[in-house]
Design a protein around this motif. Sequence first.
Motif, PDB file in Angstrom:
ATOM      1  N   THR A  63       0.828  -1.203   0.000  1.00 53.38           N
ATOM      2  CA  THR A  63       0.000   0.000   0.000  1.00 53.38           C
ATOM      3  C   THR A  63       0.863   1.255   0.000  1.00 53.38           C
ATOM      4  N   GLU A 103      -6.370   0.838  -0.459  1.00 52.21           N
ATOM      5  CA  GLU A 103      -6.654   0.381   0.896  1.00 52.21           C
ATOM      6  C   GLU A 103      -8.144   0.508   1.222  1.00 52.21           C
ATOM      7  N   ASP A 180      -5.968  -1.881  -4.963  1.00 50.49           N
ATOM      8  CA  ASP A 180      -5.378  -2.426  -3.744  1.00 50.49           C
ATOM      9  C   ASP A 180      -6.430  -3.300  -3.067  1.00 50.49           C
ATOM     10  N   GLU A 181      -6.246  -4.587  -3.129  1.00 57.16           N
ATOM     11  CA  GLU A 181      -7.183  -5.559  -2.550  1.00 57.16           C
ATOM     12  C   GLU A 181      -8.630  -5.305  -2.950  1.00 57.16           C
TER      13      GLU A 181
HETATM   14 MG   LIG Z   1      -2.177  -2.769   2.161  1.00 56.00          MG
END
Ligand SMILES: [Mg+2]
Lengths: 328, 285
Positions: A63, A103, A180-181
Amino acid sequence: MAAPPQASAGPAAVPNGAAPAPAVRTHGLTRHFGSQVAVDGIDLEVPRGAVYGFLGPNGSGKTTTIRMLLGLVRPTAGDVEVLGEAMPGRAGDVLPRVGALIEGPAFHPYLSGRANLRRLDAADATSDPRTSRARIEQALARVGLTAAAGKRYRNYSLGMKQRLGLAGALLRPRDLLVLDEPTNGLDPQGTREVRRLVRDLAADGLTVLVSSHLLSEIEQVATHVGMMSAGRLLRQGPLGEVLSAGTTSVRVETPDVDRARTCLAGAGFTARVTGPDTLTAAMPDRPVEDVAALLVGVGVRLRGLAVERPDLEDLFVAVTGEGFDVQQ
Amino acid sequence: MSSSKVAARQRGLRLGSFARLYRSEMRLLLARRRNAALLAALVLIPLFIGVAVKVSNPEHGDGPPFLDRITGNGLFLVFTALTVSLPFFFPLVLGVVAGDAVAGEASIGTLRYLLTVPVSRTRLLMVKTCAVATFTVLSAVLMSAMALVAGAGLFGVHALVLLSGDTVGIGAALLRTAGVIAYVSIALFGFAAGGLLISTLTENPLAAMASAVSLAILSAILDAVPQLSAIHPALLTDHWLGFGELLRTSVDTSALVRWSLLHLAYAAVFLSLAWTRMITKDVTS
Ligand SMILES: [Mg+2]
Ligand SMILES: Nc1ncnc2c1ncn2[C@@H]1O[C@H](COP(=O)(O)OP(=O)(O)OP(=O)(O)O)[C@@H](O)[C@H]1O
């Protein structure tokens, strides 16, 4: 799901056939937080059109790297180029072509999903207000959120929030998506949809940088991977190459396991008896064909011989370590 | 198209997109129930004072300045309401709004998404500043408007008998009232800019709001310590009630201008510090 047009023509538009700059390139990118080195001199390279799986255990610096790519966090050292332009200096020109989910999603809790997207679009000085409504509805439809678009964000479920975040990244045509994810909290259908979305977008020539802990997901969509551990980029490259660089092993089925083990160990393989009639042998830098020749040579009766390639998870654990505790 | 026309068109587009984000910001600000409630409270203050005065008819010299003159002229309800609200309630309202401006977005994470849209950090601070300034003027105007309506309804608005005993007609009186509102807005903006600065320093909106409100309280405390009289004239809140000057026969314009410039200087210092912080800040929330 129809794919949107790209923000600008892809590699073909580069004059004189010059190779286009990678979608993302960093040199010695480093970030310290106090005495801690969160990102440690990484040279990231995401080719145009790639689906780049950005992997690494918790706290390995993914991140933080993504934040530096997007100009949110200043590097301690090193430089960043996104879509061929230096960041953060050229953020105003680069970021309109980049959709991002960083994030997890973040929106105003008291506004509806739709109103939140309207706010994001109003913030974009380069977006056309006349097409705003149509683009918002299209983005909502793409992530399957049309029915819940009027609900307040605070009443959204985790997966609905995640979908709205994706809709925000897809508000206009992009050249690069940084996710991110993106599948965090999604149901199996949602996860599948995201996989399909990523594939569709990539098929249109978009570059996707996706960080995830779902290695099987990444293995299905990624063309390239990068593996972080404790701030370092330990592996990077096309998925096939990275995987084959992992130690391949051979599973041997034979009634003469002991003789086979002695023979292989003598030839420098690491051989392990893994069952009553099976053993597994591995040696880096040695073709597996040798195994059969060696065994037949000493008269071992072979019943079966199978090459076992490591999957992404095996490789990930091998590269980043077995330890469960976060580093630092 | 000539290059000057292109430049003018681009300027127009930039202005248009700034206005678009500003409108979105104002909608966000006013749709927030907390902010609407604060504005409602500001509007109710003059109404309560008016009704209380009507019911009790205070003696001469009782209570805050101008209170005893309301019964004679409803216009004084404007000045009374501003006077009683300036030391605490205005700082509370504006401290909440300005303190939340950047820190609020940072704490829920929307700041990172605004910056990656992208909105340049300078532009974002400019929009936030304009919105806070608008809110400042709005709160001074709303309270005064309500005071005027309530004062007129309860006591009638008449020619204004100035502090010095002279009388000016209703038209001139309203003009002076407008001057009072303008002066109060400028004074409060100096404070609100401080709230904005604090808002860029933290990701915790509650801490930012509390610190912003304390800024005004701290200044008032210093202003109340006679040993510090040397620095009193330079304090943030020292001249907030200076609008009384507008109620004299011969208005000391130069003093009003000087004080207003002091408030604007405060705003300029706070805002340039806020800008410095804004363009260098790491957004890790
Ligand atoms: Mg992360
Ligand atoms: N603002 C900050 N201040 C101090 N340390 C930080 C800050 N942000 C990140 N770190 C540290 O940097 C390291 C990397 O964090 P980062 O969030 O980049 O990891 P990650 O790879 O994204 O992990 P995860 O998979 O859990 O999301 C962590 O050790 C974290 O504690």
